[in-house]
Structure formats: structure tokens, C-alpha cells
Enzyme design. Structure first.
Site, PDB file in Angstrom:
ATOM      1  N   ASP A 114      50.406  39.938  33.663  1.00  0.00           N
ATOM      2  CA  ASP A 114      50.022  39.443  34.293  1.00  0.00           C
ATOM      3  C   ASP A 114      50.528  38.921  35.447  1.00  0.00           C
ATOM      4  OD1 ASP A 114      48.088  40.532  36.467  1.00  0.00           O
ATOM      5  OD2 ASP A 114      46.421  39.064  35.079  1.00  0.00           O
ATOM      6  N   ASP A 117      54.354  38.577  36.058  1.00  0.00           N
ATOM      7  CA  ASP A 117      55.026  40.094  37.660  1.00  0.00           C
ATOM      8  C   ASP A 117      54.844  39.425  38.795  1.00  0.00           C
ATOM      9  OD1 ASP A 117      51.976  39.619  37.869  1.00  0.00           O
ATOM     10  OD2 ASP A 117      51.623  41.626  37.535  1.00  0.00           O
ATOM     11  N   ARG A 122      58.142  38.447  43.653  1.00  0.00           N
ATOM     12  CA  ARG A 122      58.866  36.652  44.172  1.00  0.00           C
ATOM     13  C   ARG A 122      60.720  36.267  44.139  1.00  0.00           C
ATOM     14  NH1 ARG A 122      53.324  34.639  43.954  1.00  0.00           N
ATOM     15  NH2 ARG A 122      54.079  33.551  41.454  1.00  0.00           N
ATOM     16  N   ASP A 135      48.169  45.919  40.308  1.00  0.00           N
ATOM     17  CA  ASP A 135      48.573  44.970  39.867  1.00  0.00           C
ATOM     18  C   ASP A 135      46.609  44.744  38.954  1.00  0.00           C
ATOM     19  OD1 ASP A 135      46.874  42.007  39.050  1.00  0.00           O
ATOM     20  OD2 ASP A 135      48.710  41.566  38.391  1.00  0.00           O
ATOM     21  N   HIS A 136      45.973  44.532  40.612  1.00  0.00           N
ATOM     22  CA  HIS A 136      44.252  43.970  40.383  1.00  0.00           C
ATOM     23  C   HIS A 136      43.064  45.405  40.661  1.00  0.00           C
ATOM     24  CE1 HIS A 136      44.312  41.157  44.079  1.00  0.00           C
ATOM     25  NE2 HIS A 136      44.989  40.524  42.502  1.00  0.00           N
ATOM     26  N   ASP A 139      44.076  45.246  36.420  1.00  0.00           N
ATOM     27  CA  ASP A 139      42.801  44.266  36.022  1.00  0.00           C
ATOM     28  C   ASP A 139      41.684  44.946  36.198  1.00  0.00           C
ATOM     29  OD1 ASP A 139      45.041  42.151  36.032  1.00  0.00           O
ATOM     30  OD2 ASP A 139      44.204  41.854  37.882  1.00  0.00           O
TER      31      ASP A 139
END
Length: 416
Positions: A114, A117, A122, A135-136, A139
């Protein structure tokens, strides 16, 4: 604090799906200029775990898409969940000690992925609004799955403690997403869920691995001594639940409310805007109340016949829909989504569970069982369709791939 990014002036979205946010060029025009911003104040993240995350990120190959890294982490949670279904499907059975150890390892891998990633994104210049949404949203799903695994770790069974853990597991993510919607920044405080919260969960799992889940049935006096706020009947589970509630009410929630308050310009309408902002939490309040009313309904089969696991999955996917739409609204600068249509099935369920209390004849238990089965399928299918439509729209707008590195799309930013 970013006082220029303020969501008001956008009409709220009371019902419906994601069409309002993803259809039409005007809806997605903000994506190309969006930049992710976050602030992590955790000393553990900065001084300890950051070095581990950087090391893992340096091992990732260039062909591995950041969203695949996110999925790999979520896969570890799915392995934990499948292990739960095999060894503790009733959330009460004591599993072999290696099961709880595997829970901790899986959660640590999830936490690592988490955080890695974003570093991979970047490094390859693949950062995008889709990455944040992906991602969120993962989550958000982990809130429900992770809470269910903690229930099995503590062997809380089909009890009020399990319902509490399932709901309290969703609230921090709800407040953080609501906070980011208003501020445009993801704030992680000195004590936050993704770092300290997951470490506490891992520690809990390791304690159960060493001492067994019966450890949490011991009295607090035998384990911690005669603390002033406990009595002879207070168990370690009671202390644990109080600690979890204290972390949320005493640390996480006040920080979220304060950051939202500070993001609102100090003018004559500030009080009204604050009240409207707090009102946006109504869907989560209603979801909490309806889910509890259904589970604890006098005529419900959820506790009696041990149907809490499917109910937890329904809660997970329903909360996933609600919270993911808030993330989507923040990314597209759309009106706040209240998602009242997602709450309707819970209202029906709570009504069924308390039907005779309303002076109406009780329905056969088979009706509720079939309804729960239908809702589980419907919640999963609806969430999947919403996710697919959103990802597809983002990929077309940004000209990117969701899970694979597009040829020539990225470039190396950092060298190993």
C-alpha cells in the site's frame, strides 16, 4: 491548509450511480490537471518503515504497474480471508497459532504494498488520478475484510463486539475520505490508521498466535493489574475495544473535523458551511444505525443462525460503493454523493428483523436468508460494475492502462 480548494457551490447528488461523475467531457476535465497531495506526520512511517518501503520499492521491476502492486497487497488480505473461512468461519473457533501468524504476515505485506505502489508510480512517472482512486478504493474494501479478520483473531463470534469492530473499522476511512474531499489533501496524523492502526492489528494477531484467542477472555486485573477504570469483570477484550474506540474518538476523528473546519474560509457563512459539511456524514450514520438494527433485530437470523460473515461482506461492498463515490467526487470536483439508494436494502432488512415489533406478522426465517443471499450477490455485482465503469472512463480520458505499463507512457525518474 488549502483554503482555495473548497467543494461548496456544487449541488449534492442524493441517489444514483457514477454516471454523473464519469459521463461527458465536463465531468472528467479536472482529471488531467489533478495532482495528488498528502501529508504524513507519523514518526514510525518517517523514521522506521520508510526505509523498508524504499528497499522494497527498489526491488520492483519496471514492467510492474503500480496498480498491480496495489492488487498484490490486496491479494494478501484475500488469502487471509480465505484462511478465516477455513479455520474460523464462525469467528469464534480457536484456530492453530500459525493462522494468526499468517494473518499478521498478510497484513504486513498489504501495508508494504500500500505504501510501495505510490513509490513505483512516481519512479515510472505513472502517477494518475486513477492510481489514487484504485489505491483508496482497495483501502476501503480492506476496512471490512480487515475488521472481519480481527473478529476471528479475537474470537468474538456472533456478538455485539463483532458488529462494533466491523463498523468502527469503516468509520476512520469514511472520515479521512470526507476530509480529503473538503481539503484536497490526504492527512495522516501522528497516529493514523494506515500505519499505527495496522501495526496494532498485527500486534493483536501475534498475541493470539502466542497466547491463543482465549487471552482476550482473561480479566484485565490478572493481566494488567487493578487499573482504576476497570473492575474484576473487565476482560482484556473490553480493554481492547475501549482502546480502539479511544484511538478513533480521541485522535482520528477530532483531527479530521479540525482539518475540515480550517479548510472553510472564515467568513459570515462559515457556520452554515460547517453544518452542511457535517451533514454529509449522514449516510454513514444511517448505515451504522440500520446495520446495527438489522443485526440486533429481535427476529433476525443473523446472530441466532450465525450469518454475520455474509452480512459483513454486504457491509463491505456497500461501504465500498459509498466511499468510492466520495473519492470519485473529489477527483472530478463533483457534488457530494449521499448514495441514499445504497441504504435502502439495509432499511428493508432492519424492517424485516423487527417486523413483529411493528404489529405485523413475523415472516419465515427463510425469507431473510434468501434476502441476504440476494443482497450479497447484488452488492458484489453492483460494486464490480461501478468499479469497471469508472476505471474504463478514467483510462479513456487519461489515455492510460489500468494494470499494465503502456509502451512509451512512462519514464524512469529514479535510478536504483
Amino acid at each position: 491548509m488549502n483554503v482555495n480548494y473548497h467543494p461548496f457551490g456544487r449541488l449534492p447528488v442524493w441517489t444514483g450511480g457514477v454516471s454523473r461523475y464519469i459521463e461527458g467531457e465536463d465531468s472528467l476535465r479536472w482529471l488531467k490537471s489533478y495532482s495528488y497531495r498528502s501529508k504524513d506526520l507519523s514518526p514510525i512511517s518517517h523514521y522506521v518503515l520508510r526505509h523498508w518501503w524504499n528497499f522494497v520499492a527498489s526491488l520492483l521491476p519496471d514492467y510492474l504497474h503500480p496498480n498491480m502492486v496495489t492488487l498484490l497487497g490486496f491479494g494478501c488480505i484475500m488469502i487471509n480471508f480465505l484462511t478465516l473461512l477455513i479455520f474460523s468461519h464462525d469467528l469464534a473457533a480457536a484456530a492453530p497459532s500459525w493462522v494468526y501468524t499468517s494473518f499478521a504476515i498478510g497484513l504486513f505485506c498489504y501495508q508494504t504494498m500500500d505504501n510501495v505502489d505510490g513509490k513505483q508510480a512516481r519512479r515510472l512517472s505513472l502517477s494518475s488520478p486513477l492510481g489514487e482512486l484504485f489505491d483508496h478504493s482497495i483501502d476501503t474494501l480492506n476496512c471490512g475484510f480487515g475488521a472481519l479478520i480481527i473478529c476471528a483473531t479475537l474470537a468474538t463470534g456472533h456478538s455485539g463486539a463483532s458488529v462494533f469492530l466491523l463498523l468502527i473499522g469503516c468509520w476512520p476511512m469514511c472520515l479521512s475520505t470526507w476530509e480529503e474531499y473538503h481539503t484536497g489533501i490526504l492527512f495522516l496524523g501522528f497516529i493514523n490508521g494506515p500505519t499505527e492502526g495496522l501495526l496494532i492489528a498485527m500486534a493483536t494477531q501475534l498475541v493470539s498466535a502466542i497466547h491463543g484467542p482465549e487471552f482476550w477472555r482473561q480479566t484485565a486485573w490478572d493481566t494488567l493489574g487493578q487499573l482504576p477504570w476497570t473492575n474484576a469483570a473487565t476482560s482484556m477484550l473490553d480493554v481492547y475495544l475501549a482502546f480502539v474506540l479511544l484511538c478513533f474518538v480521541g485522535f482520528h476523528a477530532p483531527a479530521c473535523f479540525m482539518n475540515v473546519y480550517r479548510s472553510i474560509p472564515p467568513n459570515d457563512s462559515r457556520r452554515r458551511v460547517v453544518m452542511l459539511s457535517v451533514f454529509e456524514l449522514t449516510p454513514m450514520v444511517l448505515l451504522t444505525a440500520l446495520f446495527s438494527a438489522w443485526c440486533f433485530g429481535k427476529y433476525s437470523i443473523i446472530m441466532q443462525d450465525k450469518w454475520l460473515v455474509p452480512m459483513a461482506l454486504i457491509l463491505t461492498f456497500s461501504f465500498g460503493k459509498i466511499n468510492s463515490k466520495v473519492i470519485l467526487a473529489q477527483l472530478t470536483r463533483g457534488g457530494f454523493p449521499y448514495s441514499l439508494n445504497v441504504l435502502l436494502p439495509f432499511l428493508i432488512g432492519a424492517t424485516l428483523a423487527n417486523y413483529p415489533s411493528l404489529g405485523l406478522p413475523a415472516l419465515p426465517h427463510s425469507v431473510e436468508k434468501w434476502y441476504i443471499c440476494y443482497l450479497l450477490f447484488s452488492a458484489f455485482a453492483s460494486y464490480s460494475v461501478q468499479a469497471w465503469r469508472t476505471i474504463d472512463a478514467f483510462c479513456k480520458t487519461l489515455n492510460i492502462n489500468a494494470l499494465t505499463v503502456k509502451s512509451g507512457s512512462g519514464r524512469r525518474v529514479l535510478t536504483r
